[in-house]
Design an enzyme around this catalytic site. Structure first.
Site, PDB file in Angstrom:
ATOM      1  NE  ARG B  16      -7.530  -4.741   3.187  1.00  0.00           N
ATOM      2  CZ  ARG B  16      -7.795  -5.178   4.134  1.00  0.00           C
ATOM      3  NH1 ARG B  16      -9.174  -5.592   4.414  1.00  0.00           N
ATOM      4  NH2 ARG B  16      -6.799  -5.610   5.106  1.00  0.00           N
ATOM      5  CB  CYS B  81       5.014   4.133  10.670  1.00  0.00           C
ATOM      6  SG  CYS B  81       4.768   2.725   9.661  1.00  0.00           S
ATOM      7  CB  CYS B 197      -2.124  -1.561  12.630  1.00  0.00           C
ATOM      8  SG  CYS B 197      -0.556  -1.700  11.604  1.00  0.00           S
TER       9      CYS B 197
END
Lengths: 148, 384
Positions: B16, B81, B197
Site C-alpha cells: 500500500r 485479473c 487475497c
C-alpha cells in the site's frame, strides 16, 4: 386511497418474472428458450449465448428445484447495494431446475448449517422495498422446502 | 518459429503506497526490468501496458512522456485479473508476426477494495455479484463434492504465508497458523478473511524479445516463453466460474473451466505435459481457488489437491512447489500487475535469485496461470 389504486408491483429487472395476480398465487420466473438450439436461459433475452440465434421465445420456469451450491455473505456488498440497518448476512445460491437450467438466486435462509447441496428449494417472490413512486420493487428468492 | 524469450524482469513491491502515484510504481518496475536485461529504453519497439482498476484513462500511454518519447506503438490491455497473461500472448504474437523484436510489457494498478459493478445493475442492488460470493460458492461446492474442510483451505493460506514471509515484494510477510485463519472473520461461507487475497498497489514489468535480439544484446540466460495462451468461455461455461452469469443450461453437458482449456492449449504448444512442470504460480484469489486451479491445470485429479497439500507436495521443498512467492494471498493483488508478478517469481527461481525462498533444485520448467472475472484465463509456460 387513489394512490393505492395506482400502486404497482414492479420486478427489479424487466423480463425476469410474472407478478402473482393475487396473494394466493406465487409468481413464476421467466426465461427464454432458443428455437434454433433449444438451450434455456433465465430472464428474457434477444440473442442466444450458445448459437447466436435470435429466434427465442419466452417460457415460464419451474418454481421448484434443488440447491446446487451456496454461500452466505457476512459483509455488505459494495454500492449500489443498500444494506438493511442493522446489516444481516444473506444467503445466495444456484438452483438446479428440473428442465436442466441452473439459476442464480438470493436465498431466504442465511444459516449455512441449514443449507445443504441437493436439498429441495422453492421460489418465493417478495417485495424488496418501495420505489420513489410508491410501487413495490419485487425480487425472487429461493427457500428450503419444509419437510413433513 | 523462432523462440521468444524473456530478457529481463522487474517489480515494484506489492503493498500500500498512498503517497505514491501509480506511474511511479510502474516506472520503478520498468527501469528495473531494463536494467535486468541491460538494455536501453530506446531499444524497445512496442509497449503493452496493463491496468484494470486505475480510473485514469490513457495512463499507459501518458507514462511514456515521463520515461521517453520514442514514438513506438503503445497499447493498453485490460483482461481483468488475467491481464498479465493476455499481454504476454500479445507480445509473443507481435514478435512472431515480424512486426518487432523487443517488447516492453508492464502492468500496474492501485486497487482499494471489492470491484463495485461486476454484475448487472439489479444484481448489484441486491449485492449478489460481490466477488467474494462468487469465489466462496466454488469453495462450498468443493467441500461438498470432495470432503475438504475449512481447515484445508486454512492450510493453503498457511503455506502461502510460509513462502510470503521470505518475499520482500509481498504485502504480508508474516507466518500464520491454521487457527489464525479460522479465527479471522468469516467473509463468505466457508471462507475467512485470511483466505482471501487483498487488493493493493504494485507494478511489474518484463522485456520480451526474439532469441536473435537477446543474442544481439548479449543476454546470458534468456528464458524461453514455450507457450502463452489466453482463453475465454466456451459454451456452456461452468456454472460456478465467477462471472456475471445468472443462469447456465446444463442440458448439453457441464462446462469446461477456462483454465483447463488454456492449459490444454499451452501444454500442446509447448510440447510437454503437466508432469514436466517443476514450479507454478497460480491465481489464488482465495485459498480454495488455488486448489481448484492446481486441478484444472492437470497437476492432479479433481478433488485431490487438498489431500496432496496436506502431504506437503506443494511446499517449496515438495514435489511441485505452488506459489513460492506467497501468491496474491501474501503479495496482494494489483490486478494489472499480478500476472507479471508471477512471471518475475518464476524467472527468479529459474535463475537462482529467489533469496530465502529459493527452491533447492533450480526449476527448468515453470508455469504461470491467471484467471479473471467473466471466464478469462491465461497460461504461460517458461523454460530455461
Amino acid at each position: 386511497m387513489s394512490n393505492n389504486a395506482e400502486r404497482q408491483q414492479i420486478p427489479i429487472r424487466e423480463g425476469m418474472m410474472n407478478i402473482p395476480s393475487s396473494e394466493r398465487e406465487n409468481g413464476r420466473l421467466l426465461g427464454s428458450k432458443c428455437n434454433d438450439c433449444h438451450e434455456l436461459f433465465f430472464i428474457e433475452r434477444q440473442i442466444c449465448e450458445n448459437c447466436n440465434g435470435q429466434n427465442l421465445e419466452t417460457v415460464a420456469l419451474s418454481t421448484k428445484g434443488k440447491l446446487y451450491a451456496f454461500t452466505v455473505m457476512y459483509y455488505p456488498a459494495p454500492p449500489p447495494y443498500q444494506a438493511p440497518d442493522p446489516f444481516e448476512p444473506y444467503g445466495v445460491g444456484w438452483i438446479e431446475l428440473p428442465e436442466g437450467l441452473v439459476l442464480y438466486s438470493l436465498l431466504t435462509e442465511n444459516d449455512p448449517q441449514k443449507l445443504k447441496v441437493g436439498m429441495d428449494m422453492e421460489l418465493r417472490i417478495e417485495c424488496l422495498r418501495q420505489d420513489d413512486n410508491g410501487n413495490d420493487i419485487m425480487v425472487s428468492k429461493y427457500r428450503p422446502v419444509e419437510v413433513g | 518459429m523462432e523462440d521468444v524469450v524473456i530478457a529481463g524482469v522487474g517489480m515494484h513491491p506489492f503493498g500500500r503506497y498512498p503517497d505514491k502515484d501509480p506511474e511511479d510504481l510502474a516506472i520503478d518496475a520498468i527501469l528495473k526490468a531494463l536494467a535486468d536485461a541491460n538494455i536501453s529504453y530506446k531499444d524497445i519497439e512496442y509497449v503493452l501496458a496493463g491496468k484494470v482498476v486505475i480510473p485514469k484513462e490513457g495512463m499507459g500511454i501518458d507514462l511514456m512522456m515521463k520515461i521517453g518519447m520514442t514514438g513506438v506503438p503503445i497499447n493498453q490491455v485490460n483482461a481483468m485479473c488475467a491481464t498479465g497473461g493476455a499481454m504476454l500472448e500479445l507480445a509473443r504474437n507481435a514478435i512472431h508476426s515480424g512486426a518487432c523484436e523487443v517488447v516492453l510489457v508492464y502492468g500496474f494498478d492501485k486497487h482499494k477494495g471489492m470491484f463495485e459493478e461486476l454484475g448487472e445493475p439489479w444484481q448489484n442492488i441486491l449485492g449478489m455479484k460481490a466477488s467474494p460470493i462468487a469465489f466462496a460458492t466454488v469453495a462450498q461446492k468443493y467441500m461438498s463434492d470432495y470432503g475438504a474442510t475449512e481447515e484445508d483451505f486454512a492450510r493453503v493460506a498457511v503455506k502461502a504465508h510460509k513462502n510470503g514471509a521470505n518475499n520482500p515484494n509481498a504485502l504480508f510477510q508474516n507466518i500464520i497458523s491454521v487457527e489464525d485463519v479460522l479465527n479471522s472473520p468469516m467473509v463468505a461461507y466457508p471462507l475467512h478473511l485470511y483466505n482471501f487475497c487483498t487488493p493493493d498497489d504494485g507494478a511489474a514489468a518484463a522485456i520480451v524479445c526474439s532469441k536473435k535480439a537477446a543474442k544481439k544484446f548479449g543476454i546470458k540466460d534468456p528464458i524461453t516463453i514455450a507457450a502463452t495462451c489466453m482463453q475465454t468461455a466456451q459454451y456452456p461455461p461452468p456454472v460456478l466460474e465467477p462471472s456475471n452469469q445468472y443462469s447456465v443450461c446444463m442440458n448439453s453437458g457441464e462446462g469446461i473451466p477456462v483454465t483447463k482449456l488454456a492449459a490444454q492449449k499451452a501444454f500442446e504448444m509447448a510440447g510437454i505435459g503437466p508432469e514436466d512442470v517443476d514450479v507454478a504460480e497460480v491465481q489464488d484469489t482465495e485459498s480454495a481457488h488455488e486448489l481448484v486451479h492446481i486441478e484444472q491445470l492437470g497437476f492432479c485429479q479433481p478433488g485431490e489437491a487438498f489431500r496432496l497439500l496436506r502431504d506437503g507436495e506443494f511446499d517449496i521443498g515438495g514435489r511441485l512447489p505452488i506459489n513460492p512467492s506467497g501468491g496474491i494471498q501474501c503479495k496482494g493483488e494489483p490486478p494489472g500487475a499480478s500476472g507479471l508478478g508471477q512471471v518475475c517469481e518464476i524467472v527468479w527461481q529459474m535463475r537462482g535469485q529467489a533469496g530465502k525462498r529459493q527452491m533447492s533444485r533450480r526449476p527448468r520448467v515453470g508455469l504461470c496461470q491467471v484467471f479473471g472475472w467473466n471466464h478469462v484465463a491465461a497460461v504461460t509456460i517458461l523454460k530455461t
